[in-house]
Design a protein around this motif. Sequence first.
Motif, PDB file in Angstrom:
ATOM      1  N   THR A  71      49.251  48.259  27.611  1.00 42.39           N
ATOM      2  CA  THR A  71      48.210  49.196  27.993  1.00 42.39           C
ATOM      3  C   THR A  71      47.019  48.392  28.480  1.00 42.39           C
ATOM      4  O   THR A  71      46.667  47.383  27.879  1.00 42.39           O
ATOM      5  CB  THR A  71      47.786  50.045  26.778  1.00 42.39           C
ATOM      6  N   THR A  72      46.382  48.837  29.556  1.00 44.14           N
ATOM      7  CA  THR A  72      45.243  48.119  30.079  1.00 44.14           C
ATOM      8  C   THR A  72      44.016  48.431  29.235  1.00 44.14           C
ATOM      9  O   THR A  72      43.595  49.570  29.129  1.00 44.14           O
ATOM     10  CB  THR A  72      44.984  48.525  31.547  1.00 44.14           C
ATOM     11  N   THR A  73      43.450  47.394  28.639  1.00 39.40           N
ATOM     12  CA  THR A  73      42.265  47.545  27.804  1.00 39.40           C
ATOM     13  C   THR A  73      41.059  46.980  28.542  1.00 39.40           C
ATOM     14  O   THR A  73      41.198  46.350  29.587  1.00 39.40           O
ATOM     15  CB  THR A  73      42.439  46.787  26.481  1.00 39.40           C
ATOM     16  N   GLN A  74      39.887  47.183  27.963  1.00 36.05           N
ATOM     17  CA  GLN A  74      38.672  46.633  28.562  1.00 36.05           C
ATOM     18  C   GLN A  74      38.743  45.113  28.589  1.00 36.05           C
ATOM     19  O   GLN A  74      38.302  44.477  29.542  1.00 36.05           O
ATOM     20  CB  GLN A  74      37.432  47.109  27.797  1.00 36.05           C
ATOM     21  N   ARG A  75      39.326  44.514  27.548  1.00 37.85           N
ATOM     22  CA  ARG A  75      39.469  43.058  27.505  1.00 37.85           C
ATOM     23  C   ARG A  75      40.361  42.582  28.653  1.00 37.85           C
ATOM     24  O   ARG A  75      40.083  41.567  29.279  1.00 37.85           O
ATOM     25  CB  ARG A  75      40.047  42.621  26.176  1.00 37.85           C
ATOM     26  N   ASP A  76      41.441  43.323  28.934  1.00 32.60           N
ATOM     27  CA  ASP A  76      42.311  42.976  30.058  1.00 32.60           C
ATOM     28  C   ASP A  76      41.528  43.014  31.365  1.00 32.60           C
ATOM     29  O   ASP A  76      41.638  42.114  32.193  1.00 32.60           O
ATOM     30  CB  ASP A  76      43.491  43.941  30.165  1.00 32.60           C
ATOM     31  N   LYS A  77      40.739  44.074  31.541  1.00 32.56           N
ATOM     32  CA  LYS A  77      39.957  44.215  32.770  1.00 32.56           C
ATOM     33  C   LYS A  77      38.965  43.077  32.923  1.00 32.56           C
ATOM     34  O   LYS A  77      38.772  42.561  34.026  1.00 32.56           O
ATOM     35  CB  LYS A  77      39.237  45.565  32.795  1.00 32.56           C
ATOM     36  N   GLU A  78      38.361  42.642  31.825  1.00 39.19           N
ATOM     37  CA  GLU A  78      37.428  41.506  31.884  1.00 39.19           C
ATOM     38  C   GLU A  78      38.174  40.226  32.256  1.00 39.19           C
ATOM     39  O   GLU A  78      37.649  39.385  32.981  1.00 39.19           O
ATOM     40  CB  GLU A  78      36.689  41.343  30.548  1.00 39.19           C
ATOM     41  N   THR A  79      39.404  40.090  31.775  1.00 34.87           N
ATOM     42  CA  THR A  79      40.215  38.929  32.135  1.00 34.87           C
ATOM     43  C   THR A  79      40.543  38.953  33.626  1.00 34.87           C
ATOM     44  O   THR A  79      40.487  37.918  34.292  1.00 34.87           O
ATOM     45  CB  THR A  79      41.515  38.906  31.305  1.00 34.87           C
ATOM     46  N   TYR A  80      40.864  40.124  34.177  1.00 34.25           N
ATOM     47  CA  TYR A  80      41.145  40.237  35.608  1.00 34.25           C
ATOM     48  C   TYR A  80      39.904  39.886  36.424  1.00 34.25           C
ATOM     49  O   TYR A  80      39.991  39.205  37.442  1.00 34.25           O
ATOM     50  CB  TYR A  80      41.611  41.643  35.983  1.00 34.25           C
ATOM     51  N   LYS A  81      38.749  40.330  35.945  1.00 35.82           N
ATOM     52  CA  LYS A  81      37.498  40.029  36.651  1.00 35.82           C
ATOM     53  C   LYS A  81      37.216  38.530  36.629  1.00 35.82           C
ATOM     54  O   LYS A  81      36.795  37.959  37.637  1.00 35.82           O
ATOM     55  CB  LYS A  81      36.332  40.796  36.022  1.00 35.82           C
ATOM     56  N   LEU A  82      37.450  37.902  35.486  1.00 41.64           N
ATOM     57  CA  LEU A  82      37.255  36.458  35.373  1.00 41.64           C
ATOM     58  C   LEU A  82      38.184  35.721  36.333  1.00 41.64           C
ATOM     59  O   LEU A  82      37.776  34.782  37.021  1.00 41.64           O
ATOM     60  CB  LEU A  82      37.490  36.004  33.934  1.00 41.64           C
ATOM     61  N   TYR A  83      39.428  36.162  36.404  1.00 34.76           N
ATOM     62  CA  TYR A  83      40.399  35.551  37.319  1.00 34.76           C
ATOM     63  C   TYR A  83      39.915  35.681  38.770  1.00 34.76           C
ATOM     64  O   TYR A  83      39.957  34.718  39.531  1.00 34.76           O
ATOM     65  CB  TYR A  83      41.760  36.225  37.131  1.00 34.76           C
ATOM     66  N   ALA A  84      39.435  36.858  39.144  1.00 35.97           N
ATOM     67  CA  ALA A  84      38.933  37.064  40.512  1.00 35.97           C
ATOM     68  C   ALA A  84      37.718  36.184  40.782  1.00 35.97           C
ATOM     69  O   ALA A  84      37.580  35.620  41.874  1.00 35.97           O
ATOM     70  CB  ALA A  84      38.582  38.535  40.732  1.00 35.97           C
ATOM     71  N   HIS A  85      36.841  36.053  39.793  1.00 33.29           N
ATOM     72  CA  HIS A  85      35.651  35.226  39.955  1.00 33.29           C
ATOM     73  C   HIS A  85      36.041  33.768  40.174  1.00 33.29           C
ATOM     74  O   HIS A  85      35.480  33.078  41.030  1.00 33.29           O
ATOM     75  CB  HIS A  85      34.754  35.363  38.729  1.00 33.29           C
ATOM     76  N   ILE A  86      37.031  33.302  39.421  1.00 34.89           N
ATOM     77  CA  ILE A  86      37.512  31.928  39.577  1.00 34.89           C
ATOM     78  C   ILE A  86      38.123  31.736  40.964  1.00 34.89           C
ATOM     79  O   ILE A  86      37.937  30.695  41.595  1.00 34.89           O
ATOM     80  CB  ILE A  86      38.523  31.579  38.466  1.00 34.89           C
ATOM     81  N   LYS A  87      38.851  32.732  41.457  1.00 37.31           N
ATOM     82  CA  LYS A  87      39.474  32.629  42.787  1.00 37.31           C
ATOM     83  C   LYS A  87      38.418  32.555  43.891  1.00 37.31           C
ATOM     84  O   LYS A  87      38.599  31.856  44.875  1.00 37.31           O
ATOM     85  CB  LYS A  87      40.393  33.827  43.051  1.00 37.31           C
ATOM     86  N   LEU A  88      37.314  33.304  43.731  1.00 37.68           N
ATOM     87  CA  LEU A  88      36.295  33.355  44.786  1.00 37.68           C
ATOM     88  C   LEU A  88      35.320  32.180  44.715  1.00 37.68           C
ATOM     89  O   LEU A  88      34.841  31.722  45.757  1.00 37.68           O
ATOM     90  CB  LEU A  88      35.513  34.667  44.700  1.00 37.68           C
ATOM     91  N   LEU A  89      34.974  31.740  43.530  1.00 42.19           N
ATOM     92  CA  LEU A  89      34.022  30.640  43.324  1.00 42.19           C
ATOM     93  C   LEU A  89      32.669  30.884  43.999  1.00 42.19           C
ATOM     94  O   LEU A  89      32.028  29.955  44.479  1.00 42.19           O
ATOM     95  CB  LEU A  89      34.612  29.312  43.812  1.00 42.19           C
ATOM     96  N   ASN A  90      32.254  32.139  44.071  1.00 44.04           N
ATOM     97  CA  ASN A  90      30.977  32.481  44.684  1.00 44.04           C
ATOM     98  C   ASN A  90      30.460  33.729  43.966  1.00 44.04           C
ATOM     99  O   ASN A  90      31.082  34.790  44.054  1.00 44.04           O
ATOM    100  CB  ASN A  90      31.165  32.748  46.180  1.00 44.04           C
ATOM    101  N   ALA A  91      29.321  33.602  43.290  1.00 38.96           N
ATOM    102  CA  ALA A  91      28.814  34.700  42.463  1.00 38.96           C
ATOM    103  C   ALA A  91      28.480  35.939  43.292  1.00 38.96           C
ATOM    104  O   ALA A  91      28.766  37.062  42.875  1.00 38.96           O
ATOM    105  CB  ALA A  91      27.584  34.244  41.676  1.00 38.96           C
ATOM    106  N   LYS A  92      27.869  35.751  44.463  1.00 38.68           N
ATOM    107  CA  LYS A  92      27.490  36.900  45.290  1.00 38.68           C
ATOM    108  C   LYS A  92      28.732  37.634  45.791  1.00 38.68           C
ATOM    109  O   LYS A  92      28.807  38.866  45.729  1.00 38.68           O
ATOM    110  CB  LYS A  92      26.651  36.431  46.476  1.00 38.68           C
ATOM    111  N   GLN A  93      29.724  36.892  46.267  1.00 35.33           N
ATOM    112  CA  GLN A  93      30.949  37.512  46.772  1.00 35.33           C
ATOM    113  C   GLN A  93      31.725  38.175  45.637  1.00 35.33           C
ATOM    114  O   GLN A  93      32.305  39.248  45.810  1.00 35.33           O
ATOM    115  CB  GLN A  93      31.822  36.479  47.493  1.00 35.33           C
TER     116      GLN A  93
END
Length: 163
Positions: A71-93
Amino acid sequence: MMRNSYPHKLYTGVKNLWDSLKHTLISCMYLTKPIRSILAGEPLPRIARRRSLVLLAGLLLFSNMPASQATTTQRDKETYKLYAHIKLLNAKQYRCLEVLWMRESKWDPKADNPKSSAYGIPQLLKMKEVDPFKQIDLGIKYIVHKHRTPCKALEYHDKRGFY
């Protein structure tokens, strides 16, 4: 000539070792201090060690659960966001991407649009991928191909209602 009596490819649910380990490593970010101490080889009282090992065993058991059962939890969603942030390496983007995908799917990898074939976190048309991390990779690849940056995709979305 010897014929293969079992011509099907066996599937274990894991495409490669990294897919399985990736989910375990992400879960290990949330380890408690006693478990980290055990893994680092620091001495602990016997009761704390037993409890920590039970916690670690449960973590490893549930971190390898197939995504279709989880089940997708808030913690899972935060992990997905962290993964996306690492992929982009740009805070504004990343912020633009976070706002864009919050509007599209609320970062739910199972989000399904009833009015179209859009599916997943990035709500790409005709997407069949169920792995949230691969959905993020595909979504970023699409944005780079069509809009160049997440901020330009968000700007486009503001004008048209889709990206």
